[in-house]
Motif scaffolding. Structure first.
Motif, short mmCIF file in Angstrom:
data_model
loop_
_atom_site.label_atom_id
_atom_site.label_comp_id
_atom_site.label_asym_id
_atom_site.label_seq_id
_atom_site.Cartn_x
_atom_site.Cartn_y
_atom_site.Cartn_z
N ASP A 1 3.30 4.17 -1.23
CA ASP A 1 3.67 5.07 -2.43
C ASP A 1 5.08 5.21 -2.44
OD1 ASP A 1 4.25 6.72 -4.77
OD2 ASP A 1 2.60 8.06 -4.36
N LYS B 1 0.90 -1.15 -0.06
CA LYS B 1 -0.06 -0.04 -0.04
C LYS B 1 0.80 1.26 0.03
CE LYS B 1 -3.51 -2.26 2.54
NZ LYS B 1 -4.44 -2.28 3.72
N GLU C 1 3.76 6.18 4.30
CA GLU C 1 5.23 6.61 3.80
C GLU C 1 6.32 7.20 4.57
OE1 GLU C 1 2.26 5.91 0.75
OE2 GLU C 1 2.42 7.55 2.38
N ARG D 1 7.42 6.50 -4.03
CA ARG D 1 7.91 7.79 -4.51
C ARG D 1 8.18 8.65 -3.36
NH1 ARG D 1 3.76 8.67 -9.30
NH2 ARG D 1 2.58 7.93 -7.74
N LYS D 2 7.12 8.50 -2.19
CA LYS D 2 7.22 9.39 -1.10
C LYS D 2 7.97 8.85 0.07
CE LYS D 2 2.33 10.60 -1.97
NZ LYS D 2 0.81 10.68 -1.57
N LYS E 1 3.56 -4.78 -6.75
CA LYS E 1 2.63 -3.59 -6.95
C LYS E 1 2.92 -2.98 -8.66
CE LYS E 1 1.75 1.02 -5.14
NZ LYS E 1 1.86 1.94 -3.98
N HIS E 2 3.93 -3.07 -8.99
CA HIS E 2 4.42 -2.62 -10.37
C HIS E 2 4.33 -3.62 -11.46
CE1 HIS E 2 5.92 0.48 -7.53
NE2 HIS E 2 5.48 1.24 -8.37
N TYR F 1 7.17 -3.93 -3.99
CA TYR F 1 7.58 -3.34 -5.14
C TYR F 1 7.28 -4.00 -6.42
CZ TYR F 1 9.66 -0.02 -8.33
OH TYR F 1 9.87 0.76 -9.20
#
Length: 332
Positions: A71, A69, A139, A73-74, A197-198, A194
């Motif tokens: 993000d 869950k 995050e 990038r944060k 998720k991607h 990761y």
């Protein structure tokens, strides 16, 4: 809704509000039941290795589900991380100064080691789960978990040889060993999350669709950890007075760390996150550290801390549910 449905809903609500104390109580009761019932001796012997093996799996799954869950990038340091880290380092310095300055030995040294373990151990990996339940930043909490582990990885090899002269520990060996534990506990589930998720979107959607999955997985792991803690306390070869002193000071340390964390956090509008960052500790990791490098009795400190920090967590979660209920059904 009839009376039977209302009663069922009330029981379910109670379980949701007090999941953590119920998990701890269940773990304690089951251990005591198996430990003091002669007819269950054989079953206890069979199940003990199973629970020891399954605990790391639960902790792995808790983090994997939580990181699904996140993000990514944060994930970056913010201002409150710095001040929480500074307080932890200063607190460790004060405790080390007291132990070395007064040349503590015997029971007084065990007591201080138990307190030290409640401070020097890193932020709990499950803190992100509780923070999410409280509406905080997942995050920011995840980022601080990594930073907190770095503080522990550096300070443990420096501090432990000074207070336990017989500790068979060098900076490099301890650094590598603790780093390995951190890698298994934190990095591997994050990398897998990761990838899922991607690149595995269908699996990712199924995982995040299960509400509070990581929270209930954590409750299962808490049952096992509590049972182990009760076992350590029951078999502790020391006086009741020392055990009580460790338990009470563990409570004091818990209150101080949660309070200071929240105090620092309110200056940055992240009260919940900072309180969890400083107050909730990776007690399973602390028990391993103290049992390996310090007097094994000092592991009772983080063992008792499990109880105190999860009482605080349960109260905060109950309070959050109450506030959410008021917002959903405002009084007329």
């Amino acid at each position: 809704m009839n009376s039977e449905q209302f009663a069922t809903a009330k029981v379910v609500r109670f379980i949701k509000d007090w999941t953590l104390p119920l998990a701890m109580g269940t773990g304690a009761v089951f251990y005591l039941l198996f430990a003091f019932t002669p007819q269950l001796d054989r079953a206890a012997t069979i199940f003990a290795p199973f629970f020891e093996a399954i605990l790391p799996l639960f902790m792995f799954l808790v983090l994997f589900v939580t990181f699904c869950k996140v993000d990514f990038r944060k994930l970056r340091p913010v201002a409150w991380h710095f001040w929480i880290g500074i307080f932890q380092i200063l607190f460790i310095g004060i405790l080390m100064g007291l132990m070395l300055g007064f040349r503590m030995k015997a029971e007084s040294l065990v007591l201080m080691e138990a307190i030290l373990m409640c401070v020097i151990c890193p932020c709990a990996t499950a803190a992100a789960v509780v923070t999410q339940k409280l509406g905080g930043s997942l995050e920011q909490m995840t980022t601080y978990t990594f930073l907190s582990n770095i503080i522990t990885v550096v300070l443990v090899p420096v501090c432990f040889p000074m207070i336990e002269k017989a500790a068979d520990i060098t900076f490099l060996s301890a650094f590598i060993k603790i780093l390995h534990e951190v890698f298994i506990v934190l990095i591997v589930p994050m990398l897998l999350a990761y990838i899922v998720k991607h690149h595995l979107h269908r699996l990712h959607q199924k995982i995040i669709a299960v509400r509070d999955l990581s929270y209930y997985l954590w409750a299962c792991s808490l049952m096992i950890v509590t049972g182990t803690t009760v076992k350590n306390i029951v078999h502790a070869n020391t006086t009741v007075v020392l055990l009580m002193a460790i338990a009470v000071l563990g409570l004091v340390m818990c209150v101080i760390q949660f309070a200071v964390g929240r105090f620092i956090g309110h200056y940055f509008n992240h009260t919940q996150e900072a309180g969890q960052a400083l107050g909730q500790k990776n007690t399973a990791f602390a028990i391993w550290l103290s049992s390996t490098y310090l007097n094994p009795l000092s592991s009772v400190g983080p063992g008792c801390y499990i109880l105190w920090q999860n009482i605080v967590n349960s109260f905060e979660i109950w309070q959050k549910r109450k506030e959410d209920a008021k917002l959903s059904f405002p009084s007329k």
